[in-house]
Write a protein that holds these residues in place. Structure first.
Motif, short mmCIF file in Angstrom:
data_model
loop_
_atom_site.label_atom_id
_atom_site.label_comp_id
_atom_site.label_asym_id
_atom_site.label_seq_id
_atom_site.Cartn_x
_atom_site.Cartn_y
_atom_site.Cartn_z
N LEU A 44 0.82 -1.21 0.00
CA LEU A 44 0.00 0.00 0.00
C LEU A 44 0.86 1.26 0.00
O LEU A 44 1.95 1.28 0.60
CB LEU A 44 -0.90 0.02 1.23
CG LEU A 44 -2.12 -0.90 1.22
CD1 LEU A 44 -2.82 -0.85 2.59
CD2 LEU A 44 -3.10 -0.51 0.13
N PRO A 45 0.39 2.33 -0.64
CA PRO A 45 1.10 3.61 -0.55
C PRO A 45 1.19 4.07 0.90
O PRO A 45 0.35 3.72 1.74
CB PRO A 45 0.22 4.56 -1.39
CG PRO A 45 -0.63 3.68 -2.24
CD PRO A 45 -0.83 2.41 -1.48
N ASP A 46 2.20 4.87 1.20
CA ASP A 46 2.39 5.36 2.57
C ASP A 46 1.12 5.99 3.12
O ASP A 46 0.76 5.78 4.29
CB ASP A 46 3.54 6.37 2.61
CG ASP A 46 4.89 5.73 2.33
OD1 ASP A 46 4.98 4.49 2.44
OD2 ASP A 46 5.85 6.45 2.00
N TRP A 47 0.46 6.80 2.30
CA TRP A 47 -0.69 7.56 2.78
C TRP A 47 -1.94 6.71 2.97
O TRP A 47 -2.96 7.20 3.48
CB TRP A 47 -0.99 8.72 1.83
CG TRP A 47 -1.10 8.33 0.38
CD1 TRP A 47 -0.09 8.34 -0.54
CD2 TRP A 47 -2.28 7.89 -0.31
NE1 TRP A 47 -0.57 7.93 -1.77
CE2 TRP A 47 -1.91 7.65 -1.66
CE3 TRP A 47 -3.60 7.67 0.06
CZ2 TRP A 47 -2.81 7.20 -2.62
CZ3 TRP A 47 -4.51 7.24 -0.89
CH2 TRP A 47 -4.12 7.01 -2.22
N ALA A 48 -1.88 5.42 2.58
CA ALA A 48 -3.05 4.55 2.70
C ALA A 48 -2.87 3.49 3.77
O ALA A 48 -3.66 2.54 3.84
CB ALA A 48 -3.35 3.89 1.35
#
Length: 205
Positions: free
Chosen positions: A93-97
């Motif tokens: 997952l992306p960092d922001w997710a």
């Protein structure tokens, strides 16, 4: 001692009996033509081989100068918005997710919006229509930027038919998204001042 004059006479006497065949003029012409034809054939063969070598070398040179293009498979996390394959592969997952995940590097099936502003994390596969009896069509929506307002979803089939509206109250978050039939559904997403879109496949249970 034999002088030079006598040596010359002896040489003439020795060669008087030697017969040198005379090639008729017509035979000389034919032989010359044959040699020219052979030279033309040999030249054509060499030229043809050179042309083939050049033709083979040009694509190789072009491909050497042009790097291979890497194409992400449809449905992979790198193929933003295009996920109409089953199953959707797991990815980091992306960092922001990652908020709410105990694993600092969570890997799970997810699809990124075409603009990269939202992800749909799939907690059940496959998504089914009608809903399966052994699992729900649970989707966790995570926005890149926090906003206020409901997440409004308009889903259509590839030809734009069968539009369906769904709402996730309170904005991106956990949801169960049931759709009326199987197919590759295109979802237009609007929340707060943001919008994005992605595709999700629904199959028969």
């Amino acid at each position: 001692m034999i002088d030079e004059h006598e040596v010359a006479q002896l040489l003439r006497a020795a060669t008087d009996d030697v017969t040198v065949p005379v090639t008729p003029e017509r035979d000389l012409v034919v032989a010359g033509s044959s040699r020219r034809r052979r030279r033309r054939v040999a030249t054509s063969i060499v030229a043809g081989a050179a042309a083939v070598a050049v033709a083979a070398a040009v694509p190789m040179a072009l491909s050497a100068d042009r790097p291979e293009r890497s194409v992400a498979p449809a449905g992979s996390p790198d193929a933003a918005g295009a996920s109409c394959v089953q199953p959707v592969p797991s990815g980091l997952l992306p960092d922001w997710a990652r908020a709410g995940f105990s694993d600092p590097h969570p890997r799970i099936p997810y699809v990124t919006g075409e603009r990269g502003d939202i992800v749909a994390i799939l907690f059940a596969q496959p998504l089914t229509a009608p809903a399966s009896t052994d699992h729900t069509n649970k989707v966790l929506w995570v926005s890149r930027v926090a906003t206020e307002g409901d997440l409004r979803i308009t889903a259509t089939l590839p030809d734009g038919s069968a539009p369906v509206a769904r709402v996730v109250e309170g904005g991106p978050g956990p949801s169960i998204i049931d759709l009326p039939r199987t197919g590759c559904w295109h979802l237009e997403l609007d929340w707060g001042d943001r919008s994005d879109s992605l595709d999700l496949a629904y199959v028969a249970p």
